[in-house]
Design a protein around this motif. Structure first.
Motif, PDB file in Angstrom:
ATOM      1  N   MET A   1      21.845 119.851  76.166  1.00  0.00           N
ATOM      2  CA  MET A   1      20.821 119.267  76.981  1.00  0.00           C
ATOM      3  C   MET A   1      19.676 120.258  77.179  1.00  0.00           C
ATOM      4  SD  MET A   1      21.432 117.198  80.464  1.00  0.00           S
ATOM      5  CE  MET A   1      21.520 118.560  81.555  1.00  0.00           C
ATOM      6  N   GLY A   2      19.966 121.523  77.334  1.00  0.00           N
ATOM      7  CA  GLY A   2      18.910 122.517  77.452  1.00  0.00           C
ATOM      8  C   GLY A   2      18.447 122.712  78.874  1.00  0.00           C
ATOM      9  N   ALA A   3      17.401 123.495  79.022  1.00  0.00           N
ATOM     10  CA  ALA A   3      16.886 123.826  80.342  1.00  0.00           C
ATOM     11  C   ALA A   3      15.854 122.822  80.833  1.00  0.00           C
ATOM     12  CB  ALA A   3      16.275 125.227  80.321  1.00  0.00           C
ATOM     13  N   ASN A   4      15.320 121.994  79.932  1.00  0.00           N
ATOM     14  CA  ASN A   4      14.270 121.053  80.299  1.00  0.00           C
ATOM     15  C   ASN A   4      14.847 119.644  80.264  1.00  0.00           C
ATOM     16  OD1 ASN A   4      11.962 119.594  80.714  1.00  0.00           O
ATOM     17  ND2 ASN A   4      10.739 120.713  79.205  1.00  0.00           N
ATOM     18  N   GLN A   5      15.105 119.089  81.439  1.00  0.00           N
ATOM     19  CA  GLN A   5      15.706 117.760  81.500  1.00  0.00           C
ATOM     20  C   GLN A   5      14.726 116.676  81.043  1.00  0.00           C
ATOM     21  OE1 GLN A   5      17.454 116.938  85.298  1.00  0.00           O
ATOM     22  NE2 GLN A   5      18.957 118.581  85.116  1.00  0.00           N
ATOM     23  N   ALA A   6      13.449 116.867  81.320  1.00  0.00           N
ATOM     24  CA  ALA A   6      12.460 115.869  80.907  1.00  0.00           C
ATOM     25  C   ALA A   6      12.409 115.781  79.383  1.00  0.00           C
ATOM     26  CB  ALA A   6      11.088 116.224  81.465  1.00  0.00           C
ATOM     27  N   ALA A   7      12.465 116.914  78.707  1.00  0.00           N
ATOM     28  CA  ALA A   7      12.458 116.906  77.245  1.00  0.00           C
ATOM     29  C   ALA A   7      13.736 116.280  76.708  1.00  0.00           C
ATOM     30  CB  ALA A   7      12.303 118.325  76.714  1.00  0.00           C
ATOM     31  N   ALA A   8      14.855 116.492  77.396  1.00  0.00           N
ATOM     32  CA  ALA A   8      16.114 115.891  76.952  1.00  0.00           C
ATOM     33  C   ALA A   8      16.063 114.383  77.083  1.00  0.00           C
ATOM     34  CB  ALA A   8      17.281 116.465  77.772  1.00  0.00           C
ATOM     35  N   VAL A   9      15.437 113.877  78.137  1.00  0.00           N
ATOM     36  CA  VAL A   9      15.305 112.427  78.310  1.00  0.00           C
ATOM     37  C   VAL A   9      14.429 111.856  77.196  1.00  0.00           C
ATOM     38  CG1 VAL A   9      14.321 110.637  79.799  1.00  0.00           C
ATOM     39  CG2 VAL A   9      15.705 112.447  80.787  1.00  0.00           C
ATOM     40  N   ILE A  10      13.335 112.535  76.878  1.00  0.00           N
ATOM     41  CA  ILE A  10      12.437 112.069  75.814  1.00  0.00           C
ATOM     42  C   ILE A  10      13.148 112.083  74.465  1.00  0.00           C
ATOM     43  CG2 ILE A  10      10.312 112.648  74.546  1.00  0.00           C
ATOM     44  CD1 ILE A  10       9.175 113.633  77.232  1.00  0.00           C
ATOM     45  N   ALA A  11      14.056 113.063  74.289  1.00  0.00           N
ATOM     46  CA  ALA A  11      14.798 113.165  73.029  1.00  0.00           C
ATOM     47  C   ALA A  11      15.905 112.119  72.927  1.00  0.00           C
ATOM     48  CB  ALA A  11      15.391 114.555  72.891  1.00  0.00           C
TER      49      ALA A  11
END
Length: 121
Positions: A1-11
């Motif tokens: 998931m990583g450190a950026n939750q917004a980027a994970a949602v977009i991915a």
């Protein structure tokens, strides 16, 4: 998931489900590790549960201001007594002082608290 939750949602990663699964797995494994540690150390032996807690219970009540002859009980005083004894016990453990000396100091606290109660009326 990583450190950026917004980027994970977009991915396209289901962030809430992943976080729930990670926390659930972490809690399950921590509980299992605690169970193994208790079994290995013999800490869950039912013969020793509550051993030597009598003096702590009496000391916490008396230090908290509860008269042994009966009377009014203060919840805040009882909590203070328990916290004082826990700080005392933790200090003795951290400084590698023998358990017997902690028991002697607890008894001295009881005697001092009883003396103060008796002198106060």
């Amino acid at each position: 998931m990583g450190a950026n939750q917004a980027a994970a949602v977009i991915a396209g990663i289901k962030v809430r489900r992943t976080l729930f699964a990670v926390y659930a797995a972490s809690g399950l494994l921590a509980g299992l590790a605690g169970l193994f540690a208790a079994a290995r150390l013999g800490a869950a032996d039912p013969n020793y549960i509550g051993l030597n807690f009598e003096l702590d219970a009496i000391a916490a009540a008396v230090i908290g201001g509860t008269p042994l002859s009966g009377g009014r009980v203060s919840i805040a005083g009882g909590v203070f007594g328990v916290l004082l004894l826990q700080v005392l016990g933790a200090s003795f453990i951290m400084n590698d002082i023998n358990f017997s000396y902690a028991q002697i100091l607890k008894a001295a606290f009881i005697v001092a608290a009883l003396y103060l109660q008796r002198a106060g009326g």
